[in-house]
Enzyme design. Structure first.
Site, PDB file in Angstrom:
ATOM      1  CG  HIS A 123     -24.569  36.264 -47.691  1.00 33.79           C
ATOM      2  ND1 HIS A 123     -24.672  35.007 -48.227  1.00 33.79           N
ATOM      3  CD2 HIS A 123     -23.898  37.009 -48.597  1.00 33.79           C
ATOM      4  CE1 HIS A 123     -24.076  34.990 -49.414  1.00 33.79           C
ATOM      5  NE2 HIS A 123     -23.606  36.196 -49.663  1.00 33.79           N
ATOM      6  CD  GLU A 161     -15.621  29.274 -46.644  1.00 32.45           C
ATOM      7  OE1 GLU A 161     -14.835  28.941 -45.738  1.00 32.45           O
ATOM      8  OE2 GLU A 161     -16.829  29.480 -46.448  1.00 32.45           O
ATOM      9  CE  LYS A 206     -17.071  35.419 -40.909  1.00 33.52           C
ATOM     10  NZ  LYS A 206     -18.227  35.145 -40.071  1.00 33.52           N
ATOM     11  NE  ARG A 225     -23.716  37.030 -31.914  1.00 34.47           N
ATOM     12  CZ  ARG A 225     -24.532  36.567 -32.850  1.00 34.47           C
ATOM     13  NH1 ARG A 225     -25.691  36.054 -32.512  1.00 34.47           N
ATOM     14  NH2 ARG A 225     -24.203  36.603 -34.123  1.00 34.47           N
TER      15      ARG A 225
HETATM   16  P1  ADP Z   1     -27.404  35.868 -36.245  1.00 39.93           P
HETATM   17  O1  ADP Z   1     -26.412  34.878 -36.735  1.00 39.93           O
HETATM   18  O2  ADP Z   1     -28.063  35.487 -34.964  1.00 39.93           O
HETATM   19  O3  ADP Z   1     -28.356  36.336 -37.286  1.00 39.93           O
HETATM   20  P2  ADP Z   1     -25.873  38.293 -36.715  1.00 39.93           P
HETATM   21  O4  ADP Z   1     -24.397  38.141 -36.694  1.00 39.93           O
HETATM   22  O5  ADP Z   1     -26.553  38.530 -37.983  1.00 39.93           O
HETATM   23  O6  ADP Z   1     -26.517  37.089 -35.873  1.00 39.93           O
HETATM   24  O7  ADP Z   1     -26.241  39.487 -35.732  1.00 39.93           O
HETATM   25  C1  ADP Z   1     -26.936  39.230 -34.597  1.00 39.93           C
HETATM   26  C2  ADP Z   1     -27.954  40.283 -34.363  1.00 39.93           C
HETATM   27  O8  ADP Z   1     -27.361  41.279 -33.572  1.00 39.93           O
HETATM   28  C3  ADP Z   1     -28.482  40.981 -35.586  1.00 39.93           C
HETATM   29  O9  ADP Z   1     -29.641  40.388 -36.044  1.00 39.93           O
HETATM   30  C4  ADP Z   1     -28.779  42.359 -35.108  1.00 39.93           C
HETATM   31  O10 ADP Z   1     -30.140  42.474 -34.746  1.00 39.93           O
HETATM   32  C5  ADP Z   1     -27.954  42.491 -33.868  1.00 39.93           C
HETATM   33  N1  ADP Z   1     -26.881  43.416 -34.059  1.00 39.93           N
HETATM   34  C6  ADP Z   1     -25.678  43.164 -34.572  1.00 39.93           C
HETATM   35  N2  ADP Z   1     -24.915  44.240 -34.550  1.00 39.93           N
HETATM   36  C7  ADP Z   1     -25.670  45.221 -34.009  1.00 39.93           C
HETATM   37  C8  ADP Z   1     -25.464  46.590 -33.712  1.00 39.93           C
HETATM   38  N3  ADP Z   1     -24.318  47.185 -33.965  1.00 39.93           N
HETATM   39  N4  ADP Z   1     -26.473  47.280 -33.192  1.00 39.93           N
HETATM   40  C9  ADP Z   1     -27.638  46.696 -32.924  1.00 39.93           C
HETATM   41  N5  ADP Z   1     -27.888  45.417 -33.160  1.00 39.93           N
HETATM   42  C10 ADP Z   1     -26.934  44.684 -33.702  1.00 39.93           C
HETATM   43  P1  ADP Z   2     -21.510  35.919 -40.843  1.00 44.58           P
HETATM   44  O1  ADP Z   2     -20.465  36.086 -39.784  1.00 44.58           O
HETATM   45  O2  ADP Z   2     -21.724  37.152 -41.631  1.00 44.58           O
HETATM   46  O3  ADP Z   2     -22.746  35.304 -40.283  1.00 44.58           O
HETATM   47  P2  ADP Z   2     -21.006  33.323 -42.095  1.00 44.58           P
HETATM   48  O4  ADP Z   2     -19.650  32.753 -42.307  1.00 44.58           O
HETATM   49  O5  ADP Z   2     -21.807  32.748 -40.994  1.00 44.58           O
HETATM   50  O6  ADP Z   2     -20.861  34.888 -41.894  1.00 44.58           O
HETATM   51  O7  ADP Z   2     -21.803  33.233 -43.469  1.00 44.58           O
HETATM   52  C1  ADP Z   2     -23.039  33.871 -43.625  1.00 44.58           C
HETATM   53  C2  ADP Z   2     -23.845  33.216 -44.734  1.00 44.58           C
HETATM   54  O8  ADP Z   2     -23.123  33.231 -45.978  1.00 44.58           O
HETATM   55  C3  ADP Z   2     -24.146  31.760 -44.527  1.00 44.58           C
HETATM   56  O9  ADP Z   2     -25.305  31.587 -43.723  1.00 44.58           O
HETATM   57  C4  ADP Z   2     -24.344  31.266 -45.931  1.00 44.58           C
HETATM   58  O10 ADP Z   2     -25.623  31.624 -46.409  1.00 44.58           O
HETATM   59  C5  ADP Z   2     -23.343  32.058 -46.726  1.00 44.58           C
HETATM   60  N1  ADP Z   2     -22.072  31.332 -46.890  1.00 44.58           N
HETATM   61  C6  ADP Z   2     -21.031  31.326 -46.026  1.00 44.58           C
HETATM   62  N2  ADP Z   2     -20.034  30.538 -46.464  1.00 44.58           N
HETATM   63  C7  ADP Z   2     -20.444  30.045 -47.655  1.00 44.58           C
HETATM   64  C8  ADP Z   2     -19.847  29.161 -48.637  1.00 44.58           C
HETATM   65  N3  ADP Z   2     -18.628  28.669 -48.489  1.00 44.58           N
HETATM   66  N4  ADP Z   2     -20.559  28.860 -49.730  1.00 44.58           N
HETATM   67  C9  ADP Z   2     -21.791  29.382 -49.921  1.00 44.58           C
HETATM   68  N5  ADP Z   2     -22.401  30.205 -49.056  1.00 44.58           N
HETATM   69  C10 ADP Z   2     -21.747  30.533 -47.933  1.00 44.58           C
HETATM   70 MG    MG Z   3     -22.907  33.506 -39.436  1.00 46.15          MG
END
Ligand code: ADP
Ligand code: ADP
Ligand code: MG
Length: 681
Positions: A235, A200, A116, A296
């Site tokens: 989150h 941040e 990130k 992806r």
């Molecule tokens: P999104 O932003 O689409 O919600 P996430 O980063 O939360 O994506 O993860 C994507 C999806 O991949 C999750 O909802 C989960 O179902 C699946 N996933 C992630 N890591 C694993 C894992 N180690 N085993 C099985 N499923 C996984």
């Molecule tokens: P991940 O890889 O786990 O998906 P993200 O960076 O996409 O991580 O953040 C996941 C969630 O966390 C976001 O959808 C939002 O709800 C919250 N979030 C991320 N950054 C911030 C921020 N700067 N301020 C408030 N909420 C945040």
């Molecule tokens: Mg995310």
């Protein structure tokens, strides 16, 4: 186009990829773990290769074995789905080195967006707006503390390598920063093998709005509009919708352009998602900042399929096989409104704790389009309700993988129609077995904030009073459902014979209303007993009484499992599913699981305390399975009796020696009669 691909994933996404492949005439190879030998994704593919043990690290993350399986089966390409190896740069590289096409972006693009921090540095150079913060390499605690103070509290500390909503800490006061940093770094190291963090500004009342992008190998890149994924818990996304409520055309175009710029900055090919955090500023305008790019196909991609009419897996396969994007930016149109709900095996009232277990009942709404026939024709409206799932009734939600059971995707002409369809679809989704979030999702869909699109990532937390710890179906209605179910069974005696003698709901005992005018039903909810009685008056009307309060009852079967109920003149439709000893009743206002207290078991228990074996109900002795003088053990079958056309086996309440048989085969016995005396021990 490819002739054959391997799908390096499981569950709904593997099934979903297989269906598009099949439609395009592409053969598919599944890989599966020990635990998934009979899984739906194995059945959905043309071939399957067993690659290891149940744990993901022994199977779905074993990329050498997966590449071997692809080569051995003659697959030309590998689709990684999401999760698992989908964002693993080394895997993408290894595929290429083995001569396999990785159906995803180039490894360099995965690497560039994998951190990130590094991604933010890159985006800054590409002119994509960022949340004010620090994303450099210096991770010295004092330095980061100074950065946090410069940014202004509250701040968010984020693991650079984080994902899945983990590795984040909100810090509200300078005094708490050092401890939060240490704990975040520990989690980052343990979970992602990398302790680097960024800091941040914590955006207050933020919305999560992401843009679907697509690039091809000819240098084209388009966006397929946005998805609003603000409704989150921990989150993690719960509901996703498109278009984002209130997003104007100008801001949409700006966000789309920023997302395309982000993708082009890393030479992106294939499906990707650029996530933005958005906040409303004073003049009501929506300001947005780059958060991360997921390199992806995303879980929530069906929302985009519904509003654009394009099959994104088809696009992935075409682009990976070298074709140009199927549409230009100008071709793409947004129509109607779509919402996805993630149905998970979890307990929302216990902090969303994941649940496991066998899906004893798994019923989807009627008129559902499963993914196989959804979104193939962009000129026609999509299916009103679509279910993407990787499980069938009887399958197990195992502890080895994630807890998602299915995705329910609805489409409507506008948001109000989509909402109404989602509510109805959730009402008609009946799952018995592990705890699920279905009832919770319905409450979210029906809460004021969601209904009026007052969206931000704290919606669930803010509305928790109306979303969590809510009662299910009223007990009186559930009792009416049970009564309707049993009455319907009595009226269809032909079917009862087919049912297992183990199933107490198939029992005839104590329920026949033609014989006696009054029937007793002991219902158990959790550990609490409730007494229900059903009485037929002279004019034939039924009266249901529960814990002392009564109502008139009318019932009419509406087909398998469905019953029309008239309770004090109020019409309801209930669905009733028996699951072993338990019965689940689903209605307009929720569901309730209860158990009918089993008089047979109860009689044995009671007999146990007194050392007697007595008849739990009036009936006829079929035979004894033990003789006087015989030593028997607790639980051993001693007698068989017939009551209400069903056989019941009565077991020894304790260890002992049979002293005397009080009756002979063929004898009629009355309720409570002692059948056999036990002595000793
Ligand atoms: P999104 O932003 O689409 O919600 P996430 O980063 O939360 O994506 O993860 C994507 C999806 O991949 C999750 O909802 C989960 O179902 C699946 N996933 C992630 N890591 C694993 C894992 N180690 N085993 C099985 N499923 C996984
Ligand atoms: P991940 O890889 O786990 O998906 P993200 O960076 O996409 O991580 O953040 C996941 C969630 O966390 C976001 O959808 C939002 O709800 C919250 N979030 C991320 N950054 C911030 C921020 N700067 N301020 C408030 N909420 C945040
Ligand atoms: Mg995310």
């Amino acid at each position: 186009m490819f002739k054959k691909i391997l799908i390096a994933n499981r569950g709904e996404i593997a099934c979903r990829v297989a269906r598009s492949a099949r439609r395009l005439g592409v053969r598919t190879v599944a890989v599966h773990s020990e635990a998934d030998a009979q899984a739906q994704h194995v059945l959905a593919c043309d071939e399957a290769v067993h690659i290891g043990g149940a744990a993901a690290r022994d199977s779905y993350l074993q990329w050498l074995r997966i590449i071997e399986a692809a080569l051995a089966s003659g697959a030309q390409a590998v689709h990684p789905g999401y999760g698992f190896l989908s964002e693993n740069e080394a895997f993408a590289r290894a595929c290429a080195e083995a001569g396999l096409v990785f159906i995803g972006p180039p490894p360099e693009a995965i690497a560039a967006m994998g951190s990130k921090s590094a991604a933010k540095a890159l985006m800054e150079r590409a002119g994509v707006p960022l949340v004010p913060g620090y994303h450099g390499d210096d991770n010295d605690p004092d330095f980061l503390q100074a950065q946090a103070e410069r940014i202004g509290f509250p701040v968010l500390i984020k693991a650079s390598a984080g994902g899945g909503g983990r590795g984040m800490r909100r810090v509200d006061h300078a005094a708490d920063f050092a401890a939060a940093l240490a704990s975040c770094q520990r989690e980052a190291q343990a979970s992602f093998g990398n302790a680097q963090v960024l800091v941040e500004r914590y955006v207050l009342r933020p919305r999560h709005i992401e843009i679907q992008v697509f690039g091809d190998t000819q240098g084209h890149c388009v966006h397929l509009f946005e998805r609003d994924c603000s409704v989150q818990r921990r989150h993690q996304k719960v509901l996703e919708e498109a278009p984002a409520p209130g997003l104007g055309a100008r801001r949409r175009a700006e966000m789309g352009a920023a997302a395309v710029a982000a993708a082009q900055a890393v030479g992106y090919v294939g499906a990707g998602t650029v996530e933005f955090i958005a906040e409303e500023v004073d003049d009501g305008d929506l300001r947005f900042y780059f958060m991360e790019m997921n390199t992806r196909l995303q879980v929530e991609h069906p929302v985009t399929e519904a509003i654009t009419g394009h099959d994104l897996v088809e696009w992935q396969l075409r682009v990976a096989s070298g074709e140009a994007l199927p549409a230009t930016q100008a071709d793409l149109r947004l129509r109607g409104h779509a919402i996805e709900a993630r149905i998970c095996a979890e307990n929302p009232d216990a902090g969303f704790l994941p649940a496991t277990g066998r899906l004893a009942v798994l019923r989807w709404p009627e008129h559902v389009a499963f993914v196989r026939n959804a979104t193939q024709d962009s000129s026609r409206p999509p299916a009103p309700v679509r279910v993407d799932t990787g499980v069938s009734e009887g399958d197990e939600i195992s502890p080895h993988y994630d807890s998602m059971i299915a995705k329910l995707i609805v489409w409507g002409e506008d948001r109000a129609q989509a909402l109404a369809r989602l509510d109805a679809a959730l009402r008609d989704t009946h799952i018995v077995g592990p705890a699920t979030n279905v009832a919770f999702l319905r409450r979210v869909v029906n809460c004021r904030a969601f209904g009026t699109a007052d969206l931000d990532t704290a919606l669930i937390e803010r509305e928790r009073a109306v979303l969590l710890d809510q009662p299910g179906l009223p007990l009186m209605l559930a009792a009416a459902g049970v009564a309707a179910h049993i009455l319907a069974e009595e009226q269809a005696p032909g079917q009862a014979g087919n049912r297992s003698a183990q199933d107490p709901w198939a029992r005839r005992d104590g329920w026949r209303l033609h014989g006696s005018a009054r029937r007793r039903l002991d219902l158990q909810v959790g550990t609490t007993h409730h007494l229900a009685t059903l009485e037929r008056s002279h004019d034939g009307a039924l009266q249901l009484t529960l814990d002392g309060s009564g109502a008139t009852l009318g019932t009419r079967p509406l087909g398998a499992h469905r019953h029309e109920i008239l309770l004090d003149g109020q019409r309801q439709v209930l669905s009733v599913h028996a699951n072993g000893e338990r019965m689940a009743v689903f209605g307009e206002h929720g569901s309730l699981e209860l158990q009918e207290f089993d008089p047979v078991a109860h009689a044995s228990e009671a007999a146990g305390s007194e050392g007697r074996l007595s008849a739990p109900m009036p009936g006829r002795i079929i035979g004894f399975l033990a003789q006087p003088g015989q030593r028997v053990q607790a639980g051993q079958a001693l007698a068989v009796m017939e009551a209400m056309k069903m056989e019941h086996t009565l077991t020894a309440p304790r260890d002992g020696v049979v002293a005397e048989l009080m009756f002979a085969a063929g004898d009629q016995v009355s309720e409570g009669a002692e059948l056999l005396s036990l002595v000793g021990e």
